[in-house]
Design a protein around this motif. Sequence first.
Motif, PDB file in Angstrom:
ATOM      1  N   VAL A 206       7.819   8.530  30.338  1.00 16.40           N
ATOM      2  CA  VAL A 206       7.814   7.229  31.001  1.00 16.40           C
ATOM      3  C   VAL A 206       9.210   7.069  31.606  1.00 16.40           C
ATOM      4  O   VAL A 206      10.220   7.322  30.944  1.00 16.40           O
ATOM      5  CB  VAL A 206       7.464   6.075  30.037  1.00 16.40           C
ATOM      6  CG1 VAL A 206       6.030   6.190  29.582  1.00 16.40           C
ATOM      7  CG2 VAL A 206       8.395   6.013  28.838  1.00 16.40           C
ATOM      8  N   ALA A 232       3.899   9.675  33.020  1.00 17.05           N
ATOM      9  CA  ALA A 232       2.762   8.858  32.582  1.00 17.05           C
ATOM     10  C   ALA A 232       2.866   7.432  33.108  1.00 17.05           C
ATOM     11  O   ALA A 232       1.848   6.771  33.324  1.00 17.05           O
ATOM     12  CB  ALA A 232       2.696   8.834  31.058  1.00 17.05           C
ATOM     13  N   PHE A 233       4.098   6.950  33.315  1.00 14.36           N
ATOM     14  CA  PHE A 233       4.285   5.567  33.753  1.00 14.36           C
ATOM     15  C   PHE A 233       5.640   5.452  34.414  1.00 14.36           C
ATOM     16  O   PHE A 233       6.617   6.055  33.966  1.00 14.36           O
ATOM     17  CB  PHE A 233       4.195   4.607  32.552  1.00 14.36           C
ATOM     18  CG  PHE A 233       4.458   3.165  32.902  1.00 14.36           C
ATOM     19  CD1 PHE A 233       3.456   2.377  33.437  1.00 14.36           C
ATOM     20  CD2 PHE A 233       5.718   2.604  32.725  1.00 14.36           C
ATOM     21  CE1 PHE A 233       3.701   1.048  33.783  1.00 14.36           C
ATOM     22  CE2 PHE A 233       5.972   1.282  33.061  1.00 14.36           C
ATOM     23  CZ  PHE A 233       4.948   0.508  33.598  1.00 14.36           C
ATOM     24  N   LEU A 244       7.149   1.063  25.659  1.00 14.23           N
ATOM     25  CA  LEU A 244       6.006   1.938  25.933  1.00 14.23           C
ATOM     26  C   LEU A 244       6.100   3.233  25.137  1.00 14.23           C
ATOM     27  O   LEU A 244       5.080   3.794  24.725  1.00 14.23           O
ATOM     28  CB  LEU A 244       5.935   2.225  27.432  1.00 14.23           C
ATOM     29  CG  LEU A 244       5.625   0.999  28.300  1.00 14.23           C
ATOM     30  CD1 LEU A 244       5.679   1.370  29.782  1.00 14.23           C
ATOM     31  CD2 LEU A 244       4.273   0.392  27.956  1.00 14.23           C
ATOM     32  N   LEU A 249       3.010   6.024  24.628  1.00  9.93           N
ATOM     33  CA  LEU A 249       2.632   6.440  25.975  1.00  9.93           C
ATOM     34  C   LEU A 249       3.418   7.645  26.474  1.00  9.93           C
ATOM     35  O   LEU A 249       3.050   8.247  27.474  1.00  9.93           O
ATOM     36  CB  LEU A 249       2.807   5.281  26.966  1.00  9.93           C
ATOM     37  CG  LEU A 249       1.577   4.390  27.164  1.00  9.93           C
ATOM     38  CD1 LEU A 249       1.314   3.583  25.893  1.00  9.93           C
ATOM     39  CD2 LEU A 249       1.767   3.465  28.359  1.00  9.93           C
TER      40      LEU A 249
END
Length: 308
Positions: A206, A232-233, A244, A249
């Motif tokens: 992330v 992923a983000f 996160l 995540l």
Amino acid sequence: MPVTADVEAESWAAALTPRLAQFAAVARHEHVTRAAQELGVPQSTLSRAMVRLEEDLGVSLFARRGRTVALTPAGRTFLRSVERALAEVDRAAESVRADADPAAGLVSFGFLHTLGTETVPGLIRSFRVDHPRVRFQLVQNYGEAMIERMRAGGLDLCLTAPVPDAPDLVARRLDEQRLRLVVPDDHRLAGRRRVRLAEAASELFVTLEPGYGLRRITDALCAEAGFTPRIAFEGEEAETLRGLVAAGLGVALLPPPAVPRPGVAELTVTAPRAVREIGVAWLDGHPDTPPVAAFKKFLLSRRGQLLP
């Protein structure tokens, strides 16, 4: 009035501005000689200026009775706007004079979100020990946005990372901050204190969005470690990324938190050397007001001691 105005529309301000205060004085006194005495100009010069003003506008502003004058309806309408314009000029002049006051002026200062919890409040608190009345306009943003705002005249200085390199900027390195690999507390690496970044090559990351300095540093460090991170983000704020990570995540390269966050483990990266350089930047050749010069000098004096 028989004379037709011969002024291009875009040049009205340049043509009329020097005579607006003169017009307002004549209107206020309703007498050219008394207005000339107030302004400290010859009566004949003021009379010619008013005639030229009417010629440029193509409108009669005064009904004349010798040296005594009375405003025409057009003159009264024009005077209301002139008085508002002159008052705005006065306010603008007082504002910029106040902002440049060495003791109580204004500093427009930008900084990264990650420096806003402890670093910047601590800097301002220390600076104001000797400059208690200096005012700050503070802007939090990512590096590129702050630099563009500075180029547009909206900032005097910005604290950013990495240290920018551009021909129109002056930048000085102030400190460096170690980055950590942040993983969930139940992650396979969570029990470690140190890690090589290559050991996270298979992980989802992330990160901050492209354009953020920390994102560029993350991409460069991963490339140096021999891999391209799988994202992923992408977010806009480091502490959101840390949350996160806690939610499972992915992992992230982040500066230390102001307050330890539960649910994550923060690992020292031994290779490559994971740091970000933090510096102060300003526009080359841009004149400093006294309060800005004082704050700049203060920041430069904190080299190697910027971070808490």
